[in-house]
Design a protein around this motif. Structure first.
Motif, PDB file in Angstrom:
ATOM      1  N   GLU A  98       0.827  -1.156   0.114  1.00 55.68           N
ATOM      2  CA  GLU A  98      -0.043  -0.013   0.219  1.00 55.68           C
ATOM      3  C   GLU A  98       1.143   1.314  -0.013  1.00 55.68           C
ATOM      4  O   GLU A  98       0.649   2.207  -0.780  1.00 55.68           O
ATOM      5  N   ALA A  99       1.841   1.257   0.797  1.00 52.36           N
ATOM      6  CA  ALA A  99       2.795   2.249   0.810  1.00 52.36           C
ATOM      7  C   ALA A  99       3.327   2.416  -0.630  1.00 52.36           C
ATOM      8  O   ALA A  99       3.552   3.528  -1.096  1.00 52.36           O
ATOM      9  N   GLU A 101       2.216   1.612  -3.478  1.00 59.76           N
ATOM     10  CA  GLU A 101       1.374   2.193  -4.438  1.00 59.76           C
ATOM     11  C   GLU A 101       1.010   3.698  -4.351  1.00 59.76           C
ATOM     12  O   GLU A 101       0.803   4.385  -5.271  1.00 59.76           O
ATOM     13  N   THR A 102       0.965   4.125  -3.090  1.00 63.30           N
ATOM     14  CA  THR A 102       0.856   5.467  -2.660  1.00 63.30           C
ATOM     15  C   THR A 102       1.876   6.310  -3.225  1.00 63.30           C
ATOM     16  O   THR A 102       1.671   7.628  -3.833  1.00 63.30           O
ATOM     17  N   ALA A 103       3.273   5.828  -3.129  1.00 62.73           N
ATOM     18  CA  ALA A 103       4.404   6.319  -3.507  1.00 62.73           C
ATOM     19  C   ALA A 103       4.271   6.561  -5.153  1.00 62.73           C
ATOM     20  O   ALA A 103       4.804   7.620  -5.613  1.00 62.73           O
ATOM     21  N   HIS A 104       3.919   5.474  -5.721  1.00 60.06           N
ATOM     22  CA  HIS A 104       4.119   5.711  -7.237  1.00 60.06           C
ATOM     23  C   HIS A 104       2.737   6.466  -7.688  1.00 60.06           C
ATOM     24  O   HIS A 104       3.032   7.280  -8.804  1.00 60.06           O
ATOM     25  N   GLU A 105       1.484   6.471  -6.903  1.00 57.79           N
ATOM     26  CA  GLU A 105       0.739   7.606  -7.354  1.00 57.79           C
ATOM     27  C   GLU A 105       1.179   8.902  -6.842  1.00 57.79           C
ATOM     28  O   GLU A 105       0.757   9.716  -7.942  1.00 57.79           O
ATOM     29  N   LEU A 106       2.029   9.193  -5.981  1.00 61.21           N
ATOM     30  CA  LEU A 106       2.465  10.727  -5.938  1.00 61.21           C
ATOM     31  C   LEU A 106       3.475  10.960  -6.963  1.00 61.21           C
ATOM     32  O   LEU A 106       3.701  12.244  -7.341  1.00 61.21           O
ATOM     33  N   ARG A 109       1.451  12.184  -9.577  1.00 61.81           N
ATOM     34  CA  ARG A 109       0.726  13.502  -9.290  1.00 61.81           C
ATOM     35  C   ARG A 109       1.835  14.554  -9.185  1.00 61.81           C
ATOM     36  O   ARG A 109       1.594  15.731  -9.844  1.00 61.81           O
TER      37      ARG A 109
END
Length: 129
Positions: A98-99, A101-106, A109
């Motif tokens: 999850e971390a 995936e969030t980093a890749h999303e960031l 962005r």
């Protein structure tokens, strides 16, 4: 962390190892302290730097650098996820996944934010309708 714990942590660092907290209270306190230290050390510099930006294109270098830093963190999280998977720790794997995936999303962005610094082309009034 108590005094014996501090001494153990120091000894561990001296032999190239790191200290792992023994309970959630110690870990939470360490995480809170880390954020407080980073905020106190970096916030004035970040605010001053941001205040000096006079145009949208001026944001580009910082956004590009930040995106690179976050991508590096995302890759590291992917590596940690792979390692935790090999260890068979499902809870840790899920938290790391999850971390990551969030980093890749960031990363995505931040790329969008960097692109937003490019002025939109002017549309001639005759083509606007």
């Amino acid at each position: 962390m108590n005094v014996p714990g501090k001494l153990t942590a120091l000894a561990a660092r001296l032999v190239g190892r790191t200290w792992a907290h023994e309970n959630t209270e110690e870990l939470a306190a360490a995480l809170d302290k880390q954020i407080e230290q980073l905020r106190d050390a970096n916030m004035p510099e970040h605010l001053a730097g941001a205040a000096s930006l006079a145009s949208a294109p001026a944001y580009q270098p910082g956004l590009i650098d930040l995106r690179g830093d976050i991508y590096d963190a995302a890759v590291y999280l992917d590596a940690l996820t792979t390692s935790a998977t090999a260890l068979g720790d499902a809870d840790l794997v899920e938290a790391l996944r999850e971390a990551g995936e969030t980093a890749h999303e960031l990363v995505a962005r931040l790329a969008a934010a960097a692109h937003a610094t490019i002025p939109a082309p002017a549309v001639p009034v005759s083509d606007a309708a």
